[in-house]
Design a protein around this motif. Structure first.
Motif, mmCIF file in Angstrom:
data_model
loop_
_atom_site.group_PDB
_atom_site.id
_atom_site.type_symbol
_atom_site.label_atom_id
_atom_site.label_comp_id
_atom_site.label_asym_id
_atom_site.label_seq_id
_atom_site.Cartn_x
_atom_site.Cartn_y
_atom_site.Cartn_z
ATOM 1 N N GLY A 282 0.273 -3.273 12.744
ATOM 2 C CA GLY A 282 0.495 -4.506 13.481
ATOM 3 C C GLY A 282 0.486 -5.751 12.618
ATOM 4 N N LEU A 283 0.409 -5.581 11.295
ATOM 5 C CA LEU A 283 0.321 -6.717 10.387
ATOM 6 C C LEU A 283 1.614 -6.872 9.598
ATOM 7 N N HIS A 284 2.281 -8.008 9.772
ATOM 8 C CA HIS A 284 3.561 -8.207 9.089
ATOM 9 C C HIS A 284 3.377 -8.368 7.587
ATOM 10 N N ASN A 285 2.164 -8.713 7.146
ATOM 11 C CA ASN A 285 1.937 -8.917 5.716
ATOM 12 C C ASN A 285 1.328 -7.692 5.029
ATOM 13 N N ALA A 286 1.367 -6.545 5.691
ATOM 14 C CA ALA A 286 1.022 -5.267 5.068
ATOM 15 C C ALA A 286 2.310 -4.478 4.882
ATOM 16 N N ILE A 287 2.683 -4.240 3.635
ATOM 17 C CA ILE A 287 3.901 -3.489 3.323
ATOM 18 C C ILE A 287 3.492 -2.074 2.934
ATOM 19 N N LEU A 288 4.015 -1.096 3.661
ATOM 20 C CA LEU A 288 3.533 0.282 3.564
ATOM 21 C C LEU A 288 4.623 1.224 3.064
ATOM 22 N N SER A 289 4.216 2.202 2.253
ATOM 23 C CA SER A 289 5.116 3.294 1.859
ATOM 24 C C SER A 289 4.301 4.583 1.809
ATOM 25 N N PRO A 290 4.943 5.736 2.040
ATOM 26 C CA PRO A 290 4.214 6.995 2.282
ATOM 27 C C PRO A 290 3.810 7.772 1.025
ATOM 28 N N HIS A 291 3.044 7.137 0.148
ATOM 29 C CA HIS A 291 2.535 7.758 -1.068
ATOM 30 C C HIS A 291 3.662 8.393 -1.882
ATOM 31 N N ILE A 292 4.700 7.588 -2.127
ATOM 32 C CA ILE A 292 5.863 8.098 -2.856
ATOM 33 C C ILE A 292 6.082 7.359 -4.180
ATOM 34 N N GLY A 293 5.042 6.640 -4.644
ATOM 35 C CA GLY A 293 5.197 5.903 -5.888
ATOM 36 C C GLY A 293 5.641 6.770 -7.052
ATOM 37 N N GLY A 294 5.113 7.980 -7.109
ATOM 38 C CA GLY A 294 5.463 8.877 -8.203
ATOM 39 C C GLY A 294 6.579 9.842 -7.881
ATOM 40 N N VAL A 295 7.257 9.634 -6.772
ATOM 41 C CA VAL A 295 8.284 10.584 -6.322
ATOM 42 C C VAL A 295 9.670 10.059 -6.671
ATOM 43 N N THR A 296 10.150 10.457 -7.830
ATOM 44 C CA THR A 296 11.529 10.214 -8.240
ATOM 45 C C THR A 296 12.070 11.531 -8.767
ATOM 46 N N SER A 297 13.367 11.627 -8.919
ATOM 47 C CA SER A 297 13.939 12.871 -9.436
ATOM 48 C C SER A 297 13.451 13.145 -10.847
ATOM 49 N N ASP A 298 13.323 12.104 -11.658
ATOM 50 C CA ASP A 298 12.844 12.295 -13.029
ATOM 51 C C ASP A 298 11.377 12.696 -13.054
ATOM 52 N N LEU B 177 0.829 -1.215 0.000
ATOM 53 C CA LEU B 177 0.000 0.000 0.000
ATOM 54 C C LEU B 177 0.859 1.259 0.000
ATOM 55 N N ASP B 178 0.583 2.130 -0.974
ATOM 56 C CA ASP B 178 1.303 3.400 -1.071
ATOM 57 C C ASP B 178 0.373 4.588 -0.856
ATOM 58 N N SER B 179 -0.921 4.329 -0.638
ATOM 59 C CA SER B 179 -1.866 5.416 -0.384
ATOM 60 C C SER B 179 -2.905 4.951 0.627
ATOM 61 N N PHE B 180 -3.476 5.931 1.344
ATOM 62 C CA PHE B 180 -4.290 5.601 2.514
ATOM 63 C C PHE B 180 -5.491 6.532 2.612
ATOM 64 N N GLN B 181 -6.499 6.071 3.362
ATOM 65 C CA GLN B 181 -7.713 6.854 3.534
ATOM 66 C C GLN B 181 -7.411 8.232 4.103
ATOM 67 N N VAL B 182 -6.546 8.265 5.110
ATOM 68 C CA VAL B 182 -6.144 9.527 5.731
ATOM 69 C C VAL B 182 -4.638 9.681 5.578
ATOM 70 N N GLU B 183 -4.217 10.792 5.003
ATOM 71 C CA GLU B 183 -2.800 11.069 4.837
ATOM 72 C C GLU B 183 -2.478 12.447 5.405
ATOM 73 N N PRO B 184 -1.328 12.604 6.092
ATOM 74 C CA PRO B 184 -0.323 11.584 6.352
ATOM 75 C C PRO B 184 -0.860 10.436 7.216
ATOM 76 N N PHE B 185 -0.352 9.241 6.943
ATOM 77 C CA PHE B 185 -0.708 8.047 7.693
ATOM 78 C C PHE B 185 -0.177 8.159 9.122
ATOM 79 N N VAL B 186 -1.038 7.883 10.093
ATOM 80 C CA VAL B 186 -0.629 7.917 11.504
ATOM 81 C C VAL B 186 -0.551 6.482 12.011
ATOM 82 N N ALA B 187 0.637 6.053 12.402
ATOM 83 C CA ALA B 187 0.857 4.650 12.752
ATOM 84 C C ALA B 187 0.121 4.236 14.020
ATOM 85 N N GLY B 188 0.071 5.113 14.996
ATOM 86 C CA GLY B 188 -0.498 4.741 16.285
ATOM 87 C C GLY B 188 -1.942 4.295 16.188
#
Length: 313
Positions: free
Chosen positions: A276-292, A259-270
């Motif tokens: 708490g799920l080891h099978n959820a891999i998270l990133s902070p909505h940066i899929g389109g964030v590259t220098s190019d 998951l790279d996007s969330f219902q509420v952003e910024p995502f609050v972990a608490g």
């Protein structure tokens, strides 16, 4: 002596690529600040103060209040592709054009999509953690091989097609739902949405968020999926009912989600179920964030403004 002032372009962010600024030398560019500073109140105040003819949208919500605060506003240009944080209906009703930098970050998002798919299928994050804790799981671990599996895509625009190309290269069957696609390559099977969801071993979302598709991935649609499937979202968080997805991950119905996007952003972990799920891999909505992509989105946003202002001049 009469002071000649330039028209203002407001950027809802703290910076813009130098290549984009080079296209806007005939304007004064005003920055709203970092993402946290781009509140509705702050953007409205800046519009009232500077009366911009155009807004480049990076962060924050460009609401009716913000749009209505500048009598000179003629075009709103997204620094990216998703325009769900812009009140497009209000803008249109006031003769203000809304444009997106279509395709400018397609390569970046498609690559990040595959980073998440492969991390989920091959348990990259979990195995790294296990190794660092002193475990050697070669005798017990089994990852998911993608060859021969079905890749389901919701959305077949510039990003979805790039994701499909990689899936095909890996020997996957590709099915897709996109009611707006004029044509679909022969290598991709066009299906109804419920069929794509039910048939997918890997389901990847690449569509805009609308009132009609909010929470399209919910308890009912997740129950229809194949056991052990993967869900990946590099589009918009509102497409997924997060509580339902967390339950599907917890129960083992799904193998993993990226998951790279969330219902509420910024995502609050608490307190969030995903943390708490080891099978959820998270990133902070940066899929389109590259220098190019940063340069591509900035220059596309700038050109969209120049094109629209030239038309309405």
């Amino acid at each position: 002596m009469r002071i000649v002032t330039k028209d203002v372009i407001l950027v809802t962010g703290a910076d813009l690529a130098p290549q984009a600024l080079a296209l806007l030398t005939d304007f004064d560019v005003v920055y709203a600040g970092t993402g946290n500073e781009c509140t509705e109140d702050a953007l409205e105040a800046l519009c009232r103060q500077h009366e911009p003819v155009a807004i480049i949208v990076r962060y924050g919500k460009v609401s009716a209040r913000v749009i209505g605060a500048s009598p000179k506003l003629r075009v709103i240009s997204k620094h990216g592709t998703g325009i769900d944080n812009i009140d497009s209906n209000f803008a249109k009703s006031h003769g203000i054009v809304v444009r997106a930098a279509t395709g400018a970050n397609a390569a970046a998002v498609a690559e990040h999509t595959w980073a998440l798919i492969l991390a989920c299928a091959k348990n990259v994050v979990q195995l790294d953690g296990r190794m660092r804790d002193g475990h050697w799981d070669k005798a017990t671990h089994k990852s998911l091989e993608l060859k021969g599996r079905t890749l389901g895509l919701v959305g077949l625009g510039a990003i979805g097609r790039r994701v499909a190309d990689v899936g095909i290269a890996l020997g996957m069957r590709v099915v897709a739902f996109d009611p707006y696609a004029a044509s679909v390559p022969e290598s991709i099977e066009r299906r109804a949405l419920n069929e794509v969801i039910a048939e997918s071993d890997v389901l990847s979302l690449h569509c805009p968020l609308t009132a009609d598709n909010a929470n399209m991935i919910n308890a009912q649609s997740l129950a229809s999926m194949r056991d052990g499937a993967l869900v990946v979202n590099t589009a918009r968080g509102g497409l997924i009912d997060e509580a339902a997805l967390a339950e599907a991950l917890k129960s083992g119905k799904l193998r993993a989600a990226g998951l790279d996007s969330f219902q509420v952003e910024p995502f609050v972990a608490g307190g969030h179920a995903f943390t708490g799920l080891h099978n959820a891999i998270l990133s902070p909505h940066i899929g389109g964030v590259t220098s190019d992509a940063y340069v591509g989105m900035g220059t596309a946003a700038a050109r969209n403004i120049l094109d629209e202002l030239a038309v309405t001049a």
